[in-house]
Design an enzyme around this catalytic site. Structure first.
Site, PDB file in Angstrom:
ATOM      1  N   SER A 124       0.846  -1.189   0.000  1.00  0.00           N
ATOM      2  CA  SER A 124       0.000   0.000   0.000  1.00  0.00           C
ATOM      3  C   SER A 124       0.882   1.240   0.000  1.00  0.00           C
ATOM      4  CB  SER A 124      -0.923   0.007   1.224  1.00  0.00           C
ATOM      5  OG  SER A 124      -1.824   1.097   1.174  1.00  0.00           O
ATOM      6  N   LYS A 175      -4.007  -7.407   2.910  1.00  0.00           N
ATOM      7  CA  LYS A 175      -4.166  -6.297   1.959  1.00  0.00           C
ATOM      8  C   LYS A 175      -5.577  -6.273   1.377  1.00  0.00           C
ATOM      9  CE  LYS A 175      -2.640  -2.906  -0.711  1.00  0.00           C
ATOM     10  NZ  LYS A 175      -3.448  -2.845  -1.897  1.00  0.00           N
ATOM     11  N   HIS A 178      -7.697  -4.678   3.941  1.00  0.00           N
ATOM     12  CA  HIS A 178      -7.298  -3.266   3.940  1.00  0.00           C
ATOM     13  C   HIS A 178      -8.032  -2.513   2.831  1.00  0.00           C
ATOM     14  CE1 HIS A 178      -4.773  -0.148   2.012  1.00  0.00           C
ATOM     15  NE2 HIS A 178      -4.273   0.132   3.201  1.00  0.00           N
ATOM     16  N   ASN A 179      -8.054  -3.090   1.627  1.00  0.00           N
ATOM     17  CA  ASN A 179      -8.702  -2.418   0.507  1.00  0.00           C
ATOM     18  C   ASN A 179     -10.216  -2.395   0.655  1.00  0.00           C
ATOM     19  OD1 ASN A 179      -6.085  -2.252  -0.445  1.00  0.00           O
ATOM     20  ND2 ASN A 179      -6.637  -2.766  -2.542  1.00  0.00           N
ATOM     21  N   GLU A 182     -10.881   0.424   2.854  1.00  0.00           N
ATOM     22  CA  GLU A 182     -10.659   1.629   2.043  1.00  0.00           C
ATOM     23  C   GLU A 182     -11.917   1.975   1.238  1.00  0.00           C
ATOM     24  OE1 GLU A 182      -8.226   1.659  -1.886  1.00  0.00           O
ATOM     25  OE2 GLU A 182      -6.794   1.849  -0.231  1.00  0.00           O
TER      26      GLU A 182
END
Length: 303
Positions: A124, A175, A178-179, A182
């Site tokens: 990231s 990840k 995480h996205n 987001e």
């Protein structure tokens, strides 16, 4: 320490530059030879004319380390398969792209049978990583993770911004979530700012308000910083089409929520809003597209 990077696009190219800046030797290859030449001439990267050439220039290293920065799916799959005959037992392949974690688990198991270590690294930081440092979350064996630690430190802030989070697959899984988060954060900002803009009787200045929120507010964040900066230049976003792409990670996160039986309404609705944008119009969708471009350099669909 030396490694090879395969794929010198926006992210891969900037990663190569940051590594070189911080004392790591980089051999680089990309099918776009102009990208190879540019980084070689301006940053001192060792150029390679092919993947095989890149690997050959790692000879003499205790372990050959090849970092792949390619689109997820078939391209990454084929590149990993093509690398195996070029490597020796104990060498390391790192996938720094946004691959599905289940694919990474499968690839890691297969590579282990070949005697090659595999690290799945969620990366990231977007187009700002060169200047600000990246955030790296990676999975793999402890031995392989310890080997690449100097690389992780060079790409981040040395003492923070990187972590060996678990076994193979855990890096890309982390990840992915995480996205997904987001997506939800971006959707909340976009909807809230759309409401502010819609209150025409107050004639609110969104550039002023987003700048205000950056200081002392509980919603202050890097995402807000980027949004405020963009709105300072153009509040109407007249050149941006209200179309928001989804690159896969959000979908995978929602599927994971279904598989686990965990309620994730915010993440799910944020993903569905992107789907809706592809057949609709509105200011909030323009804002979402703007934010994706600001942090990740993702293409903006223009009118």
């Amino acid at each position: 320490m030396k490694l090879a990077i395969i794929g010198l696009g926006k992210m891969g190219g900037n990663m190569a530059r940051r590594l070189l800046k911080n004392g790591i030797e980089v051999v680089g290859f990309d099918f776009n030879q102009d990208a190879v030449n540019q980084i070689s001439q301006t940053n001192g990267m060792i150029p390679a004319s092919s993947v095989a050439d890149a690997v050959s220039k790692l000879s003499g290293e205790p372990k050959k380390i090849v970092w792949i920065m390619l689109p997820s799916g078939e391209i990454t799959e084929n590149q990993i398969k093509d690398l195996v005959p070029l490597l020796d037992k104990g060498d390391i392949i790192i996938d720094g792209g946004n691959s599905n974690y289940k694919h990474s688990q499968r690839r890691g198991a297969w590579l282990a049978e070949q005697g090659i270590d595999f690290i799945d690294c969620g990366t990231s930081g977007g187009v700002w990583g060169l200047e600000n440092g990246y955030c790296l979350m990676y999975g793999g064996t402890k031995e392989a993770a310890d080997t690449i630690e100097p690389i992780a430190k060079a790409l981040t802030h040395e003492d923070r911004g990187w972590a060996h989070v678990g076994p193979i697959g855990s890096g890309h899984f982390t990840k992915m979530i995480h996205n997904g988060i987001e997506y939800g954060m971006m959707q909340a900002f976009a909807e809230g700012l759309d409401l502010l803009k819609g209150k025409e009787e107050f004639n609110l200045d969104l550039a002023q308000i987003t700048e205000l929120w950056r200081h002392g507010s509980v919603v202050r964040s890097w995402l807000l910083d980027l949004t405020a900066e963009a709105l300072a230049h153009d509040q109407e976003l007249s050149s941006i089409a209200p179309y928001v792409a989804d690159s896969g990670e959000g979908r995978w996160t929602v599927v994971e929520a279904v598989d686990q039986g965990v309620a994730a309404p915010v993440l799910t609705v944020a993903l569905q809003a992107r789907f809706r944008s592809q057949d609709s119009k509105g200011y909030s969708y323009k804002l979402l597209s703007l934010m994706r471009n600001a942090f990740g350099g993702h293409a903006v669909k223009t009118k």
